[in-house]
Design a protein around this motif. Structure first.
Motif, short mmCIF file in Angstrom:
data_model
loop_
_atom_site.label_atom_id
_atom_site.label_comp_id
_atom_site.label_asym_id
_atom_site.label_seq_id
_atom_site.Cartn_x
_atom_site.Cartn_y
_atom_site.Cartn_z
N GLU A 148 0.82 -1.20 0.00
CA GLU A 148 0.00 0.00 0.00
C GLU A 148 0.86 1.26 0.00
OE1 GLU A 148 -4.16 -1.30 2.20
OE2 GLU A 148 -2.41 -0.85 3.45
N ASP A 149 1.94 1.24 0.77
CA ASP A 149 2.83 2.39 0.84
C ASP A 149 3.47 2.67 -0.52
OD1 ASP A 149 4.28 4.44 2.41
OD2 ASP A 149 6.03 3.21 1.92
N LEU A 150 3.90 1.60 -1.20
CA LEU A 150 4.57 1.77 -2.49
C LEU A 150 3.58 2.20 -3.58
CD1 LEU A 150 6.94 -1.32 -2.42
CD2 LEU A 150 7.65 1.08 -2.41
N CYS A 151 2.34 1.80 -3.47
CA CYS A 151 1.33 2.16 -4.48
C CYS A 151 0.68 3.50 -4.21
CB CYS A 151 0.26 1.07 -4.57
SG CYS A 151 0.83 -0.48 -5.30
N ASP A 152 0.85 4.03 -3.02
CA ASP A 152 0.21 5.29 -2.65
C ASP A 152 0.70 6.41 -3.55
OD1 ASP A 152 -1.36 7.05 -1.15
OD2 ASP A 152 0.33 7.59 0.13
N GLY A 153 -0.23 7.11 -4.15
CA GLY A 153 0.12 8.24 -5.00
C GLY A 153 0.40 7.87 -6.44
N ARG A 154 0.46 6.59 -6.76
CA ARG A 154 0.69 6.16 -8.14
C ARG A 154 -0.65 6.03 -8.87
NH1 ARG A 154 5.43 1.71 -8.80
NH2 ARG A 154 4.48 1.79 -10.87
N ASP A 155 -0.73 6.60 -10.05
CA ASP A 155 -1.96 6.48 -10.82
C ASP A 155 -1.80 5.53 -12.00
OD1 ASP A 155 -0.37 7.98 -12.48
OD2 ASP A 155 -1.63 9.78 -12.43
N ASP A 156 -0.64 4.86 -12.10
CA ASP A 156 -0.42 3.94 -13.21
C ASP A 156 -0.75 2.50 -12.86
OD1 ASP A 156 1.72 3.96 -11.41
OD2 ASP A 156 3.14 3.22 -12.92
N VAL A 157 -1.00 2.23 -11.57
CA VAL A 157 -1.40 0.89 -11.14
C VAL A 157 -2.59 1.03 -10.19
CG1 VAL A 157 0.92 -0.08 -11.36
CG2 VAL A 157 0.17 0.82 -9.15
N GLU A 158 -3.38 -0.02 -10.11
CA GLU A 158 -4.52 -0.03 -9.18
C GLU A 158 -4.36 -1.20 -8.24
OE1 GLU A 158 -9.43 0.00 -9.12
OE2 GLU A 158 -8.34 0.02 -11.02
N LEU A 159 -4.41 -0.94 -6.94
CA LEU A 159 -4.14 -1.95 -5.93
C LEU A 159 -5.42 -2.51 -5.34
CD1 LEU A 159 -2.17 -3.49 -4.04
CD2 LEU A 159 -2.25 -1.49 -2.52
N HIS A 160 -5.44 -3.83 -5.17
CA HIS A 160 -6.53 -4.55 -4.50
C HIS A 160 -5.89 -5.44 -3.43
CE1 HIS A 160 -8.97 -3.64 -8.17
NE2 HIS A 160 -7.79 -3.81 -8.75
N VAL A 161 -6.37 -5.36 -2.20
CA VAL A 161 -5.81 -6.19 -1.13
C VAL A 161 -6.92 -6.93 -0.41
CG1 VAL A 161 -3.84 -4.63 -0.79
CG2 VAL A 161 -5.89 -4.38 0.64
N GLU A 162 -6.57 -8.05 0.17
CA GLU A 162 -7.47 -8.77 1.06
C GLU A 162 -6.72 -9.07 2.34
OE1 GLU A 162 -10.97 -11.78 0.52
OE2 GLU A 162 -9.08 -12.85 0.23
N ARG A 163 -7.37 -8.76 3.47
CA ARG A 163 -6.73 -8.91 4.76
C ARG A 163 -7.27 -10.10 5.52
NH1 ARG A 163 -5.63 -3.39 4.01
NH2 ARG A 163 -3.65 -2.85 5.01
N PHE A 164 -6.37 -10.75 6.28
CA PHE A 164 -6.76 -11.81 7.20
C PHE A 164 -7.15 -11.23 8.56
CE2 PHE A 164 -3.32 -14.32 4.84
CZ PHE A 164 -4.22 -14.75 3.88
N ALA A 165 -6.66 -10.05 8.86
CA ALA A 165 -6.90 -9.42 10.15
C ALA A 165 -7.20 -7.95 9.92
CB ALA A 165 -5.67 -9.57 11.06
N PRO A 166 -7.90 -7.29 10.84
CA PRO A 166 -8.24 -5.88 10.66
C PRO A 166 -7.02 -4.98 10.68
CG PRO A 166 -8.80 -6.60 12.88
CD PRO A 166 -8.43 -7.83 12.12
N LYS A 167 -7.12 -3.84 9.97
CA LYS A 167 -6.02 -2.89 9.95
C LYS A 167 -5.76 -2.30 11.32
CE LYS A 167 -7.93 -0.66 6.46
NZ LYS A 167 -8.20 0.32 5.38
N THR A 168 -6.83 -2.09 12.08
CA THR A 168 -6.70 -1.58 13.44
C THR A 168 -7.57 -2.43 14.36
OG1 THR A 168 -8.51 0.00 13.16
CG2 THR A 168 -6.28 0.76 12.65
N SER A 169 -7.20 -2.48 15.61
CA SER A 169 -7.95 -3.29 16.57
C SER A 169 -8.57 -2.43 17.67
CB SER A 169 -7.04 -4.35 17.20
OG SER A 169 -5.93 -3.74 17.83
N ALA A 170 -8.67 -1.12 17.42
CA ALA A 170 -9.23 -0.23 18.43
C ALA A 170 -10.69 -0.58 18.70
CB ALA A 170 -9.11 1.22 17.97
#
Length: 319
Positions: free
Chosen positions: A205-227
């Motif tokens: 996500e960090d490497l793709c942030d701000g790039r408009d030449d690629v589109e990122l799709h992710v699937e998580r096993f755990a939540p991004k935050t646990s608050a």
């Protein structure tokens, strides 16, 4: 994001259980009466009901055209909550398992170019995607990492079938995946699909942030935050009855709905599986899930009620 539909429940049988890597077993689930299993698309997952309060989500990793069975692969999580231990230690060939789904929040979009990035057991949803990309004649590459080669399920099978388009990089031999080089080599318009542990997803996500030449799709096993859910109290309105239900400062929308006797499908309660997706007709949700993309969250037409709250004093839900 499509509107939520009632999930199908199926009673399937464990037809095969195989060791596919160190600490990883695959299950083949079939209809005990010899019928066909439900249809699905690349990226889909199912819920396995492994006990009264043990429901876990596993990606389908078989052949989408094979209606004789569904296949999942399960990593034994030594520090998990017990679901994978039940699969590894308790399930036997011939056992009956309640299955919910399939359902897909990680669908493969049409493209002429793909970069697939897998970490460990994150290879499972990508396998049928790769097969589909191959069928479409698309240009694709798989970058597959894991701690050790012995723990990387299906690596030999994938390399044997697809050759050099599969780049296998166990960490004990190569170190961390060279994500920057893989992304720098991607042509404009490449769809990037990534699944694996949180540090890998965060790095991509960090490497793709701000790039408009690629589109990122992710699937998580755990939540991004646990608050824990918290914030100002608000109310939800059920559009089909007009009923108003208060949601307290420290409770989830799901908890408030269930306490009020409203039947809502749910599973993970962490905002990762998509089971509790609910349509939003009015108001602005405070999205705290790990399922919806930024664009899908910005549309504000659905929410995961197990974790998300509200930015407005009032939410009208399609319930």
């Amino acid at each position: 994001m499509p509107a939520k539909t009632e999930q199908d429940h199926h009673t399937l049988q464990v037809a095969a259980k195989d060791d596919v890597a160190e600490g990883v077993v695959s299950l083949t689930l079939t209809d005990p009466d010899g019928g066909q299993v439900p249809t699905w698309t690349p990226g889909a997952h199912v819920d396995l009901v492994l006990g009264a309060d043990v429901v876990r989500q596993y990606s389908l990793c078989g052949d989408v055209d094979d209606r004789s069975g569904l296949r999942v692969a399960v990593l034994l999580e030594a520090n998990g909550r017990g679901g994978s231990r039940r699969v590894h230690d308790d399930l036997r060939v011939g056992d009956i398992v309640d299955v919910v789904g399939p359902r897909n929040h990680f669908a493969l979009v049409d493209s002429s170019s793909y970069l697939f990035v897998a970490g460990g057991i994150g290879i499972t949803p990508l396998m049928p995607m790769i097969a589909e990309a191959e069928t479409r004649g698309a240009d694709w590459t798989l970058l597959y990492g894991g701690r050790t080669s012995t723990g990387m399920a299906f690596a030999d099978k994938l390399f044997g079938r697809y050759g050099d388009r599969v780049v296998v990089r166990p960490q004990d031999e190569y170190g961390l995946l060279d994500l920057a080089s893989a992304l720098d080599g991607a042509v404009a318009g490449t769809q990037v699909y990534c699944c694996g542990p949180e540090p890998l997803l965060a790095a991509v996500e960090d490497l793709c942030d701000g790039r408009d030449d690629v589109e990122l799709h992710v699937e998580r096993f755990a939540p991004k935050t646990s608050a824990a859910p918290s914030g100002p109290a608000f109310e939800v309105v059920l559009s089909q009855s007009g009923r108003e239900i208060p949601v307290g400062e420290d409770e989830t929308v799901l908890d408030a709905l269930l306490q009020a006797g409203v039947d809502v499908d749910s599973s993970c309660r962490e905002g990762t599986c998509g089971t509790c997706e609910t349509g939003v007709l009015e108001g602005i949700p405070d999205h705290r899930d790990s399922v919806l993309s930024e664009d899908e969250q910005a549309a504000n037409d659905c929410m995961m009620v197990c974790v998300s709250r509200s930015c407005s004093q009032r939410l009208v839900l399609d319930l």
